[in-house]
Write a protein that holds these residues in place. Sequence first.
Motif: not given
Length: 211
Positions: A30-45
């Motif tokens: 089994n893997p030693t671990g995993y990571a979940i990255e959460r991102t949001v796309s946004m405008s310059k404003r």
Amino acid sequence: MAGKQWFKISSWDVDNNKAGSVTPFQAMINPTGYAIERTVSMSKRGKCDGRVGEALTLEDLVLDGTGVVPGPTGSAQSVEAQLDDLMAVVQIAPSGEKMVYPVVELVWGSLYYLGRVTSLTTKYTLFAPDGIPLRARVSMKIEEYIPDTDAVADSADAATMTKQLQVDAGMRLPELCFAAYGDAGMAAAVARFNGLTSMRNVAAGTSIDCP
């Protein structure tokens, strides 16, 4: 006490909302671990549509070909054979006149994830005297799968309509949500709507209300 669960990655049949026909890859270690990255796309404003994208990074999935480590089936398998089995699930495949990255399903314990493998790195760490690899470490990045469909329903309809679905044996809530909405990411919202404390361990036969 529950038995040991092996990490498994399967192809996913998008058209029929179920595991594909390709033989799943099941890890010997089994893997030693995993990571979940959460991102949001946004405008310059700072404006955005409210959707949060996800990517899962799998760390150090060990492929062992020494014969010392018994795998899920109990039989030894070379590093290259294991890598071939993995690539058969995650590699790009023809679809009509285009090549596409297949959607894959990852299952391990409480982890259930649908996505496309966008990068795969293999690091060979142990060799036989003749140079044949005896052990390797695989790292992968899997981008969240977002169905290319219209919204499940108009917001007004969603507020007034509810359908009831039955949980089958072995089914996880994300799978049920994928079947109902085409989006496994709805699992958290459906769990809250039904007052569930877990998305992973829902008893077979349970009736789930899907707004």
